[in-house]
Design an enzyme around this catalytic site. Structure first.
Site, PDB file in Angstrom:
ATOM      1  N   GLY A  49      19.953 -53.354 -35.536  1.00  8.74           N
ATOM      2  CA  GLY A  49      20.141 -52.487 -36.696  1.00  8.74           C
ATOM      3  C   GLY A  49      20.500 -53.277 -37.933  1.00  8.74           C
ATOM      4  N   ARG A  66       4.903 -50.946 -39.210  1.00  8.14           N
ATOM      5  CA  ARG A  66       6.000 -50.001 -39.374  1.00  8.14           C
ATOM      6  C   ARG A  66       5.456 -48.573 -39.365  1.00  8.14           C
ATOM      7  NH1 ARG A  66      11.497 -49.774 -38.824  1.00  8.14           N
ATOM      8  NH2 ARG A  66      12.577 -49.013 -40.681  1.00  8.14           N
ATOM      9  N   THR A  91      15.980 -51.801 -30.050  1.00  3.73           N
ATOM     10  CA  THR A  91      14.877 -52.550 -30.636  1.00  3.73           C
ATOM     11  C   THR A  91      14.680 -53.775 -29.758  1.00  3.73           C
ATOM     12  OG1 THR A  91      15.394 -51.678 -32.810  1.00  3.73           O
ATOM     13  CG2 THR A  91      14.214 -53.742 -32.822  1.00  3.73           C
TER      14      THR A  91
HETATM   15  O1  DON Z   1      14.092 -51.206 -38.652  1.00  5.69           O
HETATM   16  C1  DON Z   1      15.327 -51.246 -38.514  1.00  5.69           C
HETATM   17  O2  DON Z   1      16.058 -51.872 -39.238  1.00  5.69           O
HETATM   18  C2  DON Z   1      15.965 -50.488 -37.364  1.00  5.69           C
HETATM   19  N1  DON Z   1      15.150 -49.349 -37.000  1.00  5.69           N
HETATM   20  C3  DON Z   1      16.198 -51.434 -36.223  1.00  5.69           C
HETATM   21  C4  DON Z   1      16.977 -50.761 -35.121  1.00  5.69           C
HETATM   22  C5  DON Z   1      17.649 -51.698 -34.195  1.00  5.69           C
HETATM   23  O3  DON Z   1      17.558 -52.903 -34.270  1.00  5.69           O
HETATM   24  C6  DON Z   1      18.518 -51.084 -33.172  1.00  5.69           C
HETATM   25  N2  DON Z   1      19.078 -52.126 -32.336  1.00  5.69           N
HETATM   26  N3  DON Z   1      20.020 -52.353 -31.804  1.00  5.69           N
END
Ligand code: DON
Length: 556
Positions: free
Chosen positions: A455, A90, A363
């Site tokens: 997300g 991360r 992502t």
């Molecule tokens: O780490 C997280 O929870 C977010 N930065 C993930 C972002 C994400 O999955 C966007 N996708 N559609």
């Protein structure tokens, strides 16, 4: 490439520690091919994970990349013994980032710098993770595992409808940065489907990483370019931030539920903790038919309560105390489940912390396994599509905007409508709380490997996929099933159009639930199943995306 290949030599397989075949599911065919290519060249699952991760970063510039970070959940098969490991790559907050980073002089939190441009970017973790995987887990030199990504960056890839859709979401921000616009737009607009996107500078940076390891990114000319253009555009990265970046090996969250051991993401992800609450909680409630109104009600009520805990209690456990053991215990899950009224939705407002939430959109995730049974579930991100929409000239590195996963404003929400508190406040070197949930479910009969982007909805998608796996459904069903989600606030069930029948929707409304179709399908799940008894591997890619899953006999 062979579809769902079945080996029926059960006797032979029982003796073999692994499946004797390999499977790869990623969000893009070029990355799936890259992973198979490395496995065929004698690499193990961890070398293949390097190839897949680096290639996805090239061909899905909207989803992940060496300007971002992510999590790798590993299953290491050492003969009879199995080790589970979690590599936390991360991003970290830079040293100069304080809790009020995004407040202006009048004290108001500014949304724009939290998501657009270099001030939104955490210190990238993926380059360090690729080096770490090669040094500690892989069999092949990093230069070999990175070769497919370097080729993809040089030769280019064709724009897909997914690229176009995610680009449209971020085109305004992309236009503001000349380098991002030059690389990823055409005439300042979304490129036509099939347009070729080549990234020669990124190929050069990947080559520096391949040849010099960490020093190829975090020091020397690449680092100098990163720092000078970040600083010139208002960012706060310093050389010390790059020097200090470390991946962290953590113990995954592990618990038993529904006849499986579940192995999932620990802090700084909320995923494993939430799954523990929901799956173990569900087991203590009266058994309901999967898909029934009672089952859906129970799941939604458990989602609501675990997302409340996410908002109030969770943050980087290296910086703030989080009662992880308690939150993942069977007794806590029972406590959550016991508060549920079977006849009535619990208003979130009665559980505290009223806030207004919106919702967000990329992502990537991949799942793979080698013939020996080494497996990887990895979810990687630059946060929003095309990250911070800021590319460092000369390097091809598109920066993340993962800083928005911190709670910059205790009275507001982030781009996913997630609230957060003190535990997830910005601090130098701290990792923002994540929802990314690479997950394994294993027992003597089966190994399931899954995950998805999406997300705040990642956790509930992995939950629904896991429940399909538990229910013995084929892997195609895990990735394609209609989805629903509750995240405590806003206090409604977010659904894909096909999630509930009209009757079921009416039944849920009668229990007091509010239901909101999200307007489009969401997620891009990549999953695989090793049926140990039948000696079969199967893999599937979410039909919502453009990914590819394939099972192949190992070609020696
Ligand atoms: O780490 C997280 O929870 C977010 N930065 C993930 C972002 C994400 O999955 C966007 N996708 N559609």
């Amino acid at each position: 490439m062979l579809p769902l290949l079945a080996l029926t030599l059960a006797g032979a397989l029982q003796a073999a520690p692994g499946p004797g075949q390999q499977a790869v599911a990623t969000a893009h065919p070029i990355a799936t091919e890259a992973a198979h290519q490395i496995l065929d060249a004698g690499g193990n699952a961890f070398d293949a994970a390097i190839a897949a991760a680096a290639t996805l970063g090239v061909v899905e510039p909207y989803g992940s990349g060496i300007g971002g970070g992510g999590f790798f959940l590993l299953r290491q098969a050492n003969g009879e013994a199995i080790d589970y490991r979690f590599i936390d790559a991360r991003e970290t907050a830079p040293q100069l980032a304080g809790r009020d980073l995004y407040r202006n002089i009048s004290g108001e939190v500014q949304r724009d710098p939290a998501i657009n441009g270099p001030l939104a970017a955490g210190i990238p973790g993926l380059p360090a993770a690729l080096v770490h995987l090669a040094e500690h887990y892989g069999r092949l030199p990093l230069s070999q595992s990175l070769a497919p990504a370097i080729d993809a960056a040089e030769q280019g890839f064709a724009v897909t409808s997914r690229y176009q859709a995610l680009g449209s979401f971020r085109v305004e921000a992309m236009r503001r940065d000349p380098e991002t616009a030059r690389l990823f737009l055409r005439d300042n607009d979304i490129p036509a489907e099939g347009s070729l996107i080549q990234q020669p500078e990124l190929a050069q940076t990947l080559r520096a990483l391949a040849e010099q390891g960490r020093a190829g990114f975090y020091a020397g000319p690449v680092a100098e370019q990163l720092l000078s253009s970040v600083q010139a555009a208002g960012g706060i990265w310093q050389q010390a931030d790059l020097d200090n970046y470390q991946v962290i090996e953590r113990q995954p969250i592990r618990f038993h539920s529904h006849g499986f051991e579940v192995i999932s993401a620990p802090l700084p992800s909320a995923g494993g903790i939430a799954l523990a609450g929901i799956l173990q909680g569900l087991e203590t409630l009266p058994k309901a038919q999967p898909g029934s109104t009672a089952w859906t009600h129970n799941l939604v009520e458990l989602m609501r309560r675990t997302y409340r805990d996410r908002a109030t209690l969770l943050g980087d456990g290296d910086f703030v105390p989080v009662p992880v053991e308690r939150l993942t215990s069977a007794s806590y899950a029972r406590e959550l489940a016991s508060q549920i009224d079977p006849q009535r939705a619990t208003p979130s407002s009665s559980l505290g912390m009223p806030k207004v939430f919106s919702e967000g959109s990329n992502t990537t995730h991949f799942s793979l396994i080698d013939a020996d049974g080494n497996a990887v579930a990895a979810t990687l991100s630059i946060n929003l599509p095309f990250g911070a929409a800021f590319t460092v000239p000369g390097t091809g590195v598109l920066l993340n905007n993962e800083m928005d996963d911190f709670a910059a404003d205790p009275d507001g929400v982030n781009e996913y409508g997630l609230a957060g508190g003190e535990a997830n406040a910005i601090a130098p070197g701290k990792r923002p709380l994540s929802s990314m949930t690479p997950t394994l479910l294993e027992n003597d009969q089966q190994l399931a490997v899954l995950g998805t982007p999406g997300g705040s909805r990642i956790i509930t998608m992995v939950l629904l996929g896991s429940l399909e796996a538990i229910d013995g459904q084929p892997v195609e069903r895990w990735v394609s099933r209609p989805r629903f989600h509750h995240q405590y606030l806003p206090d409604h069930i977010q659904i894909e159009q096909a999630a509930f029948s009209p009757q079921q929707q009416a039944d849920l409304e009668a229990l007091g639930h509010q239901i909101r179709p999200v307007g489009r399908d969401y997620g891009d799940m990549q999953a695989l199943l090793w049926d140990k008894r039948r000696g079969e591997l199967s893999a599937a890619s979410d039909p919502r995306g453009v990914g590819q899953a394939s099972v192949q006999l190992k070609t020696d």
